[in-house]
Design an enzyme around this catalytic site. Structure first.
Site, short mmCIF file in Angstrom:
data_model
loop_
_atom_site.label_atom_id
_atom_site.label_comp_id
_atom_site.label_asym_id
_atom_site.label_seq_id
_atom_site.Cartn_x
_atom_site.Cartn_y
_atom_site.Cartn_z
N SER A 119 -3.23 1.14 80.38
CA SER A 119 -4.15 1.90 81.22
C SER A 119 -5.13 0.99 81.95
CB SER A 119 -4.93 2.90 80.36
OG SER A 119 -5.98 3.50 81.09
N TYR A 144 -11.75 13.59 71.86
CA TYR A 144 -11.54 13.05 73.21
C TYR A 144 -10.05 13.03 73.55
CZ TYR A 144 -11.42 9.78 77.12
OH TYR A 144 -11.20 9.19 78.34
N LYS A 155 2.19 9.27 89.43
CA LYS A 155 1.97 10.12 88.26
C LYS A 155 0.98 11.24 88.56
CE LYS A 155 0.63 9.77 83.36
NZ LYS A 155 -0.46 10.77 83.32
N HIS A 175 -1.68 15.73 83.41
CA HIS A 175 -2.63 14.86 82.72
C HIS A 175 -2.89 15.37 81.30
CE1 HIS A 175 -5.07 11.37 84.20
NE2 HIS A 175 -5.62 11.52 83.00
#
Length: 396
Positions: A106, A24, A251, A275
């Site tokens: 996050s 992941y 971002k 990303h």
């Protein structure tokens, strides 16, 4: 095991983590072309060696958004960080705090804002997505402000999740995913004991606090899929400004015109980022996109960059290409998964040492002295040869 570089932590993390978690964070979108180019393009940036410059008073210290950083590095926002080590966000934040650099929490962290913020001295940064549920966004902003977060990192390159084929193969998604993850955990007893059992709750803390109920991994996947908002526009940022009066960093920019729009909007900073190659495969690497953006807005707005940074040499390269500071993502997750807070602290020490070597041998005593002059140019081109735009022949 001998740890001398971030690549060693990656190898160790692959042994420690269940495959669904390792892949992941390690994987990217589609065929992972951009993921690879992030690293490859940056590795080809040639530095200009200078000698006999008396580098005895070298300093890595820099200032960003009225904060003093011990070096131009911040830990990037990474979702599910608390699945990689027991209460992983708390451990990573502690390592960053001890080093004198920012930690960014996050939106989709395991540990909520209120758990992480009180454990560190330095105000942390908070990352937010544009989501359909504006009530959640407002709630998150209010909680971040109440917890003393200093800077908002607003991610704009995720109006819809990227297609990550590796996740389906690893068990993060796809057929029988829950059962596959269960058996992977059984086969990784160290992780199962330390994180799987003793790292609970495995909620998405910021979301659970808003919804008033626990949210597990399946909830994470479903909630994100249903809440990303493809209608995102500059009007959404104007709405956010109503609830956030601190520094705002946008971002996920790769185009100079978007960077100019950020300046016109009044953002305090931008992050040149794809990303980590996890959204749209085939876009420019951050290293390839950065010089043109720096040419367009350097001095008008703070420029941060991420994607492909694996060591201190890469940090120097990014700054020479036009960044003021970098964000470190995957590299610190590997270290966190391997050795928790101590692993992240050691990685940051390694990066600091590597930066000092690179700066000493390029004659840059301070961060402000790292510039395009630190790069090897070819035939008077404004870009390093490795990052010059491809010709039609190259593209073919």
């Amino acid at each position: 095991m001998i740890i001398s570089a971030a690549s060693d932590y990656r190898a160790a993390a692959q042994r420690t983590l269940p495959p669904f978690l390792f892949h992941y964070i390690d994987g990217g979108a589609y065929a992972e072309y951009t993921l690879r180019r992030n690293v490859e393009d940056l590795s080809q940036v040639a530095l200009r060696q200078r000698v006999l410059k008396n580098m005895s008073d070298l300093s890595l210290e820099t200032t960003l958004f009225n904060e003093t950083l011990s070096m131009p590095v911040a830990l990037a926002p990474v979702g599910l960080c608390g699945m990689y080590a027991r209460r992983g966000e708390v451990q990573a934040a502690a390592a960053a705090d001890a080093k004198g650099i920012p930690f960014t929490l996050s939106t989709v962290s395991v540990c909520p804002i209120e758990e992480v913020a009180p454990t560190i001295q330095r105000p942390m940064w908070f990352q937010l997505y544009v989501l359909r549920d504006r009530g959640f966004m407002r709630n998150a902003l209010e909680r971040a402000k109440a917890a003393g977060c200093s800077t908002l990192v607003f991610t704009v390159d995720m109006p819809t999740p990227g297609a990550r084929y590796r996740d389906a193969h690893s068990g993060m998604s796809g057929p029988n995913a829950a059962m596959r993850r269960y058996w992977q955990a059984v086969m990784h007893p160290k992780w199962a004991w330390d994180v799987g059992l003793n790292g609970r709750p495995h909620d998405l803390g910021n979301i659970s606090a808003y919804l008033g109920k626990p949210t597990g991994l399946e909830d994470y996947i479903g909630w994100l899929a249903n809440n990303f908002d493809p209608s995102i526009s500059w009007k959404d940022l104007e709405w956010i400004r109503e609830f956030w009066d601190g520094p705002m960093v946008i971002k996920g920019l790769l185009d100079p015109e978007d960077a100019r729009d950020a300046v016109r909007f009044g953002a305090d900073g931008i992050v040149v980022s794809n990303h980590g190659g996890r959204q749209l495969d085939g876009v420019l690497s951050s290293a390839r996109a950065l010089p043109a953006i720096a040419d367009a807005v350097k001095g008008d707005i703070a420029i941060l960059a991420d994607s492909g940074i694996r060591n201190g040499l890469d940090v120097v390269r990014m700054i020479a290409l036009g960044a003021d500071t970098v964000l470190l993502g995957r590299a610190y997750l590997y270290a966190l998964a391997t050795a928790g807070k101590a692993g992240v602290a050691n990685l940051l020490d390694l990066i600091e040492k590597e930066m000092k070597v690179a700066m000493t041998l390029t004659g840059a005593k301070t961060i402000s002295e790292i510039s395009g002059d630190s790069l090897v140019q070819e035939l008077g081109k404004s870009l390093p040869a490795a990052l010059a735009p491809m010709s039609k022949g190259d593209a073919a």
